[in-house]
Write a protein that holds these residues in place. Structure first.
Motif, PDB file in Angstrom:
ATOM      1  N   ARG A 187      13.038   4.678   3.151  1.00 26.88           N
ATOM      2  CA  ARG A 187      13.426   3.782   4.241  1.00 26.88           C
ATOM      3  C   ARG A 187      12.232   3.464   5.131  1.00 26.88           C
ATOM      4  O   ARG A 187      12.056   2.342   5.613  1.00 26.88           O
ATOM      5  CB  ARG A 187      14.530   4.449   5.071  1.00 26.88           C
ATOM      6  N   GLY A 188      11.364   4.467   5.336  1.00 25.96           N
ATOM      7  CA  GLY A 188      10.194   4.250   6.169  1.00 25.96           C
ATOM      8  C   GLY A 188       9.266   3.213   5.571  1.00 25.96           C
ATOM      9  O   GLY A 188       8.710   2.367   6.288  1.00 25.96           O
ATOM     10  N   LYS A 189       9.081   3.242   4.255  1.00 23.56           N
ATOM     11  CA  LYS A 189       8.215   2.248   3.609  1.00 23.56           C
ATOM     12  C   LYS A 189       8.808   0.848   3.739  1.00 23.56           C
ATOM     13  O   LYS A 189       8.088  -0.125   3.982  1.00 23.56           O
ATOM     14  CB  LYS A 189       8.021   2.600   2.134  1.00 23.56           C
ATOM     15  N   ILE A 190      10.123   0.741   3.596  1.00 20.78           N
ATOM     16  CA  ILE A 190      10.779  -0.567   3.728  1.00 20.78           C
ATOM     17  C   ILE A 190      10.603  -1.104   5.141  1.00 20.78           C
ATOM     18  O   ILE A 190      10.268  -2.284   5.342  1.00 20.78           O
ATOM     19  CB  ILE A 190      12.267  -0.458   3.359  1.00 20.78           C
ATOM     20  N   ASP A 191      10.798  -0.257   6.136  1.00 18.90           N
ATOM     21  CA  ASP A 191      10.680  -0.697   7.541  1.00 18.90           C
ATOM     22  C   ASP A 191       9.264  -1.168   7.844  1.00 18.90           C
ATOM     23  O   ASP A 191       9.062  -2.192   8.523  1.00 18.90           O
ATOM     24  CB  ASP A 191      11.069   0.437   8.485  1.00 18.90           C
ATOM     25  N   ASP A 231       0.865  -1.182   0.000  1.00 15.82           N
ATOM     26  CA  ASP A 231       0.000   0.000   0.000  1.00 15.82           C
ATOM     27  C   ASP A 231       0.899   1.229   0.000  1.00 15.82           C
ATOM     28  O   ASP A 231       2.126   1.112  -0.121  1.00 15.82           O
ATOM     29  CB  ASP A 231      -0.962  -0.010   1.192  1.00 15.82           C
ATOM     30  N   ASP A 232       0.311   2.389   0.145  1.00 11.10           N
ATOM     31  CA  ASP A 232       1.111   3.610   0.073  1.00 11.10           C
ATOM     32  C   ASP A 232       2.053   3.767   1.252  1.00 11.10           C
ATOM     33  O   ASP A 232       3.005   4.558   1.195  1.00 11.10           O
ATOM     34  CB  ASP A 232       0.181   4.834  -0.019  1.00 11.10           C
ATOM     35  N   ASP A 233       1.803   3.008   2.334  1.00  8.95           N
ATOM     36  CA  ASP A 233       2.702   3.060   3.491  1.00  8.95           C
ATOM     37  C   ASP A 233       3.882   2.114   3.357  1.00  8.95           C
ATOM     38  O   ASP A 233       4.891   2.277   4.045  1.00  8.95           O
ATOM     39  CB  ASP A 233       1.934   2.715   4.773  1.00  8.95           C
TER      40      ASP A 233
END
Length: 632
Positions: free
Chosen positions: A596-600, A565-567
């Motif tokens: 990086r935030g999306k990967i985490d 999703d977009d997150d």
């Protein structure tokens, strides 16, 4: 005779000739283009006019579907009358049952399509088709050639060929013939007889069934609604206890190597490096973890492809039907699947895309259900290039659902789709279970990815096929000339050639061929994974590459939005818009905190939902393929 009288006769003759020309030109047995090409000496005269005035007298054929000389030689009355043979056939011959070209005992005319001619010959020579009975029984056939009508229409309309052959009964007994739109009697004459199939119920047998039902249905108020003979009077159980055709020798060889302690059977069509195959391997693994290799048997039913045997745990028992006879037909493979179940009497059977097993469940489900628990997996709808649904959810789900203990699905969206499309009753809703596939090749994605030098590199990996939408890929690549696209895969020849041609003119496309597992890919060298499928369930490659910490740009199809999703990535809702993908790729190759935030967030979701432990626990929810569900 006065001038005016002569003129009237000439005009009348011209009017009649014009009508005859229109009749000839409008007939399916006249092909003006073919006639003009074959007889180039007719000049500028319209082909139908030439055939009427000269061609028939000269023995010329009006099309591939009509032999002038043969018709006249066979029908002396027409020859003696001087009538144009094609006009006679159109106006009289068809409804009199005369034929337009030689079939039985003779040669098909030159250039006649062989399939129709051979089918006609089979029909005429068979006692199972009665043209007089057929015309009398179906009044709308009068005026048509009964042989041609049955071949082109009647058979697939389930009309009876005679008192001895019932098309509807044959198609009902053999669904594999029905779904292929093959004329039932032609199938029986060409293949069914040699395969040991029965020609279906005769009218006498149908009458006996009807009388029996009428005599006893008052004994039980539920008999009329529930009894299988009432629901489908065309079907009678046939004696299938003795294998026929190619099956006996193959079964003898298989039987010699069977162990009677195998209690969990998994049927797959093949074992290639695909998502459904990986799902099958995961279920085999969890079964072996619980019961050991001696009790679990994996059977490859439909093809001889064994590319991914190395995915299986050591010691897995595998049976490949093609190893015994690669020429086995589908009906033989179905028979062997049936015999395996009836002989081994397993605790449970799991079908993962095996066409042979799906057909056995559909045709023998009542018997199978009485001796074992039957499970299946469905992943998504499959589509032909023209948009038709051709997957097992379209062809087998509804018919097989009553016989299944449970169906495992890997996306909530597909469960919702099946509930709505088929109006599944509440008492069957519990048969659909979400079983999320686990990360298959875990990799520590919590550490920061290495800084990449040089141009960004985008990974695309999969089969070259309609589903994976390689056409879209070829439109995206030229939009990003400064980005290197590394493409791994193989498949359809024309798609491979198209990609090679694009690579020849675009230096940013690199083709690498197929791969065994994603662990072989140099994942640290890629900036983004690009996914372009037209339709999907839950692609296992997305799960594994997300677990590897790769940013994902993916089409919003099937169950993909349940993972991306977009997150947690870049989800493309305008799924055939190459510009949207190109813009997302440019954003994903950046090194900002949002990437990086999306990967985490993706890694966290995978740890919670798609660990091996979560998968094993979900697979064991009762009723389960892994747990004995019936009393001995």
């Amino acid at each position: 005779m006065g001038f005016s009288t002569v003129l009237k006769r000439v005009l009348r003759r011209l009017v009649w000739e014009r009508r005859e020309i229109r009749t000839i030109a409008g007939s399916r047995y006249f092909d003006g283009t073919w006639y003009a090409a074959k007889y180039s000496d007719i000049g500028s005269m319209p082909p139908a006019m030439h055939y009427l005035r000269h061609g028939a007298q000269e023995g010329r054929d009006p099309s591939r579907d009509f032999s002038t000389s043969w018709y006249l030689e066979t029908n002396v009355d027409v020859k003696d009358s001087g009538t144009n043979p094609l006009l006679h056939f159109i106006n009289h011959g068809l409804r009199e049952g005369r034929l337009p070209f030689p079939i039985a005992g003779g040669q098909i005319i030159e250039e006649k399509p062989s399939s129709l001619g051979e089918d006609l010959e089979l029909l005429v020579s068979s006692e199972l088709f009665d043209p007089i009975w057929y015309v009398n029984n179906y009044p709308d056939v009068k005026g048509h050639n009964p042989y041609l009508h049955f071949l082109e229409n009647g058979g697939n309309e389930r009309r009876e060929a005679s008192l001895s052959f019932n098309s509807a009964s044959y198609l009902s007994m053999y669904p594999d013939v029905d779904v292929r739109y093959i004329n039932p009697l032609i199938h029986y004459l060409r293949f069914g007889k040699d395969e040991g199939r029965t020609p279906g119920l005769s009218n006498a047998k149908k009458w006996a069934i009807d009388q029996t039902i009428n005599d006893v249905q008052d004994l039980d108020p539920e008999f009329e609604a529930c009894h299988p003979l009432y629901l489908d009077r065309r079907r009678l159980p046939t004696n299938v206890s003795m294998p026929r055709g190619q099956v006996p020798q193959v079964w003898s060889e298989i039987f010699q190597n069977l162990h009677d302690d195998m209690k969990y059977l998994v049927f797959v069509p093949w074992l290639i490096r695909g998502g459904a195959d990986l799902a099958a391997v995961n279920l085999v693994k969890v079964a072996i973890e619980k019961h050991g290799t001696s009790q679990v048997l994996l059977v490859l039913t439909d093809y001889d492809r064994t590319d991914a045997l190395d995915w299986l745990p050591a010691g897995t028992q595998v049976l490949v039907l093609s190893d015994f006879d690669i020429g086995l037909g589908m009906s033989d493979r179905q028979r062997i699947v049936e015999l395996l179940i009836f002989t081994l009497l397993p605790i449970s059977v799991l079908n993962i895309n095996s066409g042979a097993c799906w057909n056995v469940i559909r045709s023998r489900g009542i018997a199978l259900r009485s001796m074992t628990d039957i499970y299946a997996c469905l992943f998504c709808r499959d589509y032909a290039a023209d948009g038709r649904g051709v997957g097992y959810s379209d062809t087998h789900f509804r018919a097989c659902l009553p016989y299944l203990t449970k169906i495992y699905l890997d996306t909530s969206s597909f469960i919702d789709y099946l509930k709505i499309r088929y109006g599944i009753p509440p008492d069957n809703m519990g048969k659909l279970q979400l079983l999320r596939q686990p990360v298959s090749f875990p990799r520590n994605a919590s550490n920061p990815r290495p800084e990449l030098e040089g141009p960004a590199r985008v990974l695309w990996a999969g089969r070259f096929c309609h589903q994976k939408n390689t056409e879209l890929l070829t439109r995206i690549i030229p939009l990003l000339p400064d980005v290197i696209f590394e493409v791994y895969g193989s498949g359809d020849e024309d798609r491979r050639v198209a990609l090679e041609e694009l690579a020849a003119s675009n230096a940013n496309l690199k083709l690498h061929g197929s791969f065994k597992t994603i662990s072989e890919l140099p994942l640290d060298s890629f900036s983004v994974f690009l996914f372009t499928s037209r339709f999907e369930g839950m692609p296992t490659i997305l799960i594994d590459l997300a677990a590897a910490g790769l940013p994902i740009v993916a089409s919003s199809v099937g169950g993909v939005p349940e993972l991306i999703d977009d997150d947690s990535g870049w989800l493309i809702t305008d799924t055939d818009n190459e510009i949207a993908y190109a813009d997302a790729i440019k954003d994903a190759i950046g090194s900002g905190a949002h990437v990086r935030g999306k990967i985490d967030r993706m890694v966290s979701k995978l740890c919670n939902e798609r660990s091996w432990q979560a998968f094993s626990e979900a697979a064991a929810i009762a009723p389960s393929f892994l747990i004995e569900g019936r009393k001995e």
